[in-house]
Design a protein around this motif. Structure first.
Motif, PDB file in Angstrom:
ATOM      1  N   GLY A  25     -34.818 -20.963   5.467  1.00 14.94           N
ATOM      2  CA  GLY A  25     -35.333 -20.032   4.478  1.00 14.94           C
ATOM      3  C   GLY A  25     -36.851 -19.982   4.458  1.00 14.94           C
ATOM      4  N   LEU A  26     -37.489 -21.133   4.547  1.00 16.08           N
ATOM      5  CA  LEU A  26     -38.954 -21.167   4.535  1.00 16.08           C
ATOM      6  C   LEU A  26     -39.532 -20.550   5.802  1.00 16.08           C
ATOM      7  CD1 LEU A  26     -39.717 -24.694   3.009  1.00 16.08           C
ATOM      8  CD2 LEU A  26     -39.829 -22.458   1.884  1.00 16.08           C
ATOM      9  N   ARG A  27     -38.904 -20.822   6.937  1.00 19.12           N
ATOM     10  CA  ARG A  27     -39.380 -20.215   8.183  1.00 19.12           C
ATOM     11  C   ARG A  27     -39.269 -18.689   8.107  1.00 19.12           C
ATOM     12  NH1 ARG A  27     -39.223 -23.011  13.021  1.00 19.12           N
ATOM     13  NH2 ARG A  27     -40.013 -21.061  13.934  1.00 19.12           N
ATOM     14  N   ALA A  28     -38.178 -18.202   7.544  1.00 22.45           N
ATOM     15  CA  ALA A  28     -38.009 -16.758   7.411  1.00 22.45           C
ATOM     16  C   ALA A  28     -39.079 -16.144   6.523  1.00 22.45           C
ATOM     17  CB  ALA A  28     -36.622 -16.440   6.847  1.00 22.45           C
ATOM     18  N   ALA A  29     -39.606 -16.964   5.573  1.00 23.07           N
ATOM     19  CA  ALA A  29     -40.658 -16.488   4.677  1.00 23.07           C
ATOM     20  C   ALA A  29     -42.043 -16.658   5.266  1.00 23.07           C
ATOM     21  CB  ALA A  29     -40.566 -17.223   3.337  1.00 23.07           C
ATOM     22  N   GLY A  30     -42.130 -17.203   6.479  1.00 29.88           N
ATOM     23  CA  GLY A  30     -43.413 -17.340   7.150  1.00 29.88           C
ATOM     24  C   GLY A  30     -44.077 -18.687   7.009  1.00 29.88           C
ATOM     25  N   ALA A  31     -43.393 -19.669   6.453  1.00 25.97           N
ATOM     26  CA  ALA A  31     -43.995 -20.987   6.273  1.00 25.97           C
ATOM     27  C   ALA A  31     -43.940 -21.797   7.568  1.00 25.97           C
ATOM     28  CB  ALA A  31     -43.278 -21.745   5.156  1.00 25.97           C
ATOM     29  N   GLU A  32     -44.892 -22.716   7.696  1.00 21.83           N
ATOM     30  CA  GLU A  32     -44.922 -23.645   8.832  1.00 21.83           C
ATOM     31  C   GLU A  32     -44.093 -24.867   8.447  1.00 21.83           C
ATOM     32  OE1 GLU A  32     -48.180 -26.002  11.683  1.00 21.83           O
ATOM     33  OE2 GLU A  32     -48.814 -25.004   9.820  1.00 21.83           O
ATOM     34  N   VAL A  33     -43.040 -25.136   9.195  1.00 23.19           N
ATOM     35  CA  VAL A  33     -42.076 -26.177   8.833  1.00 23.19           C
ATOM     36  C   VAL A  33     -41.896 -27.161   9.978  1.00 23.19           C
ATOM     37  CG1 VAL A  33     -39.700 -26.655   8.112  1.00 23.19           C
ATOM     38  CG2 VAL A  33     -40.851 -24.573   7.313  1.00 23.19           C
ATOM     39  N   TYR A  34     -41.891 -28.453   9.625  1.00 22.96           N
ATOM     40  CA  TYR A  34     -41.594 -29.523  10.578  1.00 22.96           C
ATOM     41  C   TYR A  34     -40.367 -30.287  10.079  1.00 22.96           C
ATOM     42  CZ  TYR A  34     -46.112 -28.645  12.726  1.00 22.96           C
ATOM     43  OH  TYR A  34     -47.172 -28.051  13.370  1.00 22.96           O
ATOM     44  N   LEU A  35     -39.628 -30.853  11.011  1.00 20.57           N
ATOM     45  CA  LEU A  35     -38.378 -31.546  10.702  1.00 20.57           C
ATOM     46  C   LEU A  35     -38.420 -32.992  11.182  1.00 20.57           C
ATOM     47  CD1 LEU A  35     -35.900 -28.793  11.971  1.00 20.57           C
ATOM     48  CD2 LEU A  35     -36.732 -29.094   9.623  1.00 20.57           C
ATOM     49  N   ALA A  36     -37.782 -33.858  10.418  1.00 16.50           N
ATOM     50  CA  ALA A  36     -37.633 -35.252  10.825  1.00 16.50           C
ATOM     51  C   ALA A  36     -36.308 -35.762  10.293  1.00 16.50           C
ATOM     52  CB  ALA A  36     -38.781 -36.102  10.286  1.00 16.50           C
ATOM     53  N   ASP A  37     -35.569 -36.448  11.146  1.00 16.30           N
ATOM     54  CA  ASP A  37     -34.279 -36.995  10.745  1.00 16.30           C
ATOM     55  C   ASP A  37     -34.004 -38.239  11.584  1.00 16.30           C
ATOM     56  OD1 ASP A  37     -31.474 -35.606   9.333  1.00 16.30           O
ATOM     57  OD2 ASP A  37     -31.276 -37.372  10.603  1.00 16.30           O
TER      58      ASP A  37
END
Length: 383
Positions: A25-37
């Motif tokens: 959802g955030l990526r679709a809104a144009g936000a820069e997103v990083y993931l860690a798991d």
């Protein structure tokens, strides 16, 4: 355009259903997103479906001393979303506050009081400074699915869903603003509530239904297939959420045990009352007592908010028989639209032994006959 008021980049720690859905959802809104798991495979799936880029910093070693960031690999998040399993959420929140000074840290666990207590304990024992703790805000998106994991994620998962923000007395205003901005960006409706009130509320409206569905479903384990073949929407509706992840619910129920217990005590009293009555259903007053229990259920059900959160409203149901073939449902709905009648709700039931379904269309009571006549004129079989 990236969401305003949400410090970027956003680091999501946990790529299950909710964490991955937030990333999408955030990526679709144009936000820069990083993931860690901690699970490389879960993170890889989340990356592959576009929820964010891999975070390259070191999240395995201990964070630096208070006020000193650890190895961030060149990417310092402005917002950290802790989407870890509930039993480790508090630990990951504290780790994030230490590791990323100045970042807003929010979690999305379904129980809030225990995490707030852990953060406050960190201030008392000196692990956290008061300023670091103020950057934390607890939240709870009231959305989910029976399926779990990143493969079940959807960027629209939170659309029109309640998103509870549980700010403490010392929570920084910018942290609250960031949490609310993220919820609104994802299409959710923001609700402010104290942690204690939140936990008591979800114990009743979320945790109890899960327990009830699981208990009813457990009675089906040895049920003959011939008996189950008679089941309809009543059983399916009652047991739908029993398909949820057992491991997740072990953590949720354990974390909110005190609030859930109080409700279960009340349920036990009602069950004991019903059992006592059913043991001698012909006794004077027994049938009246059964009717009273059912009426109490009616009264409680009537308090559940209706469409779009409006006051409850009774709708009339128009039931249409449709063949189990492609295009039937859409054809019915097109004819409903041509009749100028708004669909208030929709559900489908299947007829045992026949390749037909019963499409139940809820409409305003004053439009029922009009829609019945219009669909019948179009050749549909209306029950």
């Amino acid at each position: 355009m990236a969401p305003r008021g949400l410090p970027e980049p956003v680091l999501i720690r946990g790529t299950g259903l909710l964490g991955t859905s937030i990333g999408l959802g955030l990526r679709a809104a144009g936000a820069e997103v990083y993931l860690a798991d901690p699970s490389p495979s879960a993170q890889a799936v989340a990356e592959d479906i576009g929820a964010g880029r891999p975070y390259r910093g070191d999240l395995t070693g201990a964070p630096g001393a208070a006020g000193t960031p650890g190895d961030t690999g060149g990417t310092v998040p402005g917002t950290v979303v802790v989407a870890s399993p509930p039993d480790v959420t508090g630990q990951v929140v504290i780790d994030s506050l230490l590791r990323f000074p100045g970042a807003v840290v929010l979690d999305i666990a379904s129980v809030k009081g225990e995490i707030q207590r852990q953060v406050r304990a960190g201030v008392v024992d000196g692990t956290l400074s008061q300023g670091q703790a103020a950057q934390y805000v607890g939240t709870h998106p009231m959305a989910g699915r029976e399926r779990s994991g990143p493969v079940a994620a959807r960027g629209q998962l939170f659309t029109a869903a309640p998103w509870v923000v549980c700010a403490g007395e010392d929570t920084a205003p910018e942290a609250v603003a960031a949490a609310e901005e993220m919820a609104r960006t994802l299409g959710a409706t923001v609700h402010r509530m104290g942690a204690a009130d939140h936990d008591a509320s979800v114990a009743l409206i979320s945790h109890l239904p899960q327990i009830a569905a699981s208990l009813v479903s457990s009675r089906l384990q040895e049920t003959p297939a011939a008996s189950l073949a008679l089941s309809g929407n009543g059983l399916r509706d009652t047991t739908r959420i029993a398909a949820s992840d057992p491991q997740l619910w072990v953590q949720i129920l354990a974390a909110n045990a005190p609030d859930i217990l109080q409700i279960l005590y009340g349920v036990r009293q009602d069950l004991d009352r019903l059992i006592s009555t059913m043991e001698d259903p012909s006794a004077p007053g027994a049938r009246l007592d059964i009717a009273q229990l059912m009426a109490e259920g009616n009264a409680g059900h009537a308090r559940i908010p209706g469409k779009h959160g409006a006051p409850p409203q009774a709708f009339a149901v128009v039931t249409v028989i449709v063949d189990d073939t492609p295009g039937q449902i859409s054809a019915v709905l097109q004819d409903v639209g041509r009749a100028g009648v708004n669909v208030e709700d929709l559900r489908m039931d299947h007829s045992a032994g026949y390749e037909v379904g019963m499409l139940e269309i809820s409409v305003l009571p004053g439009r029922k006959q009009e829609l019945t006549d219009a669909l019948s004129a179009q050749g549909w079989k209306v029950v």
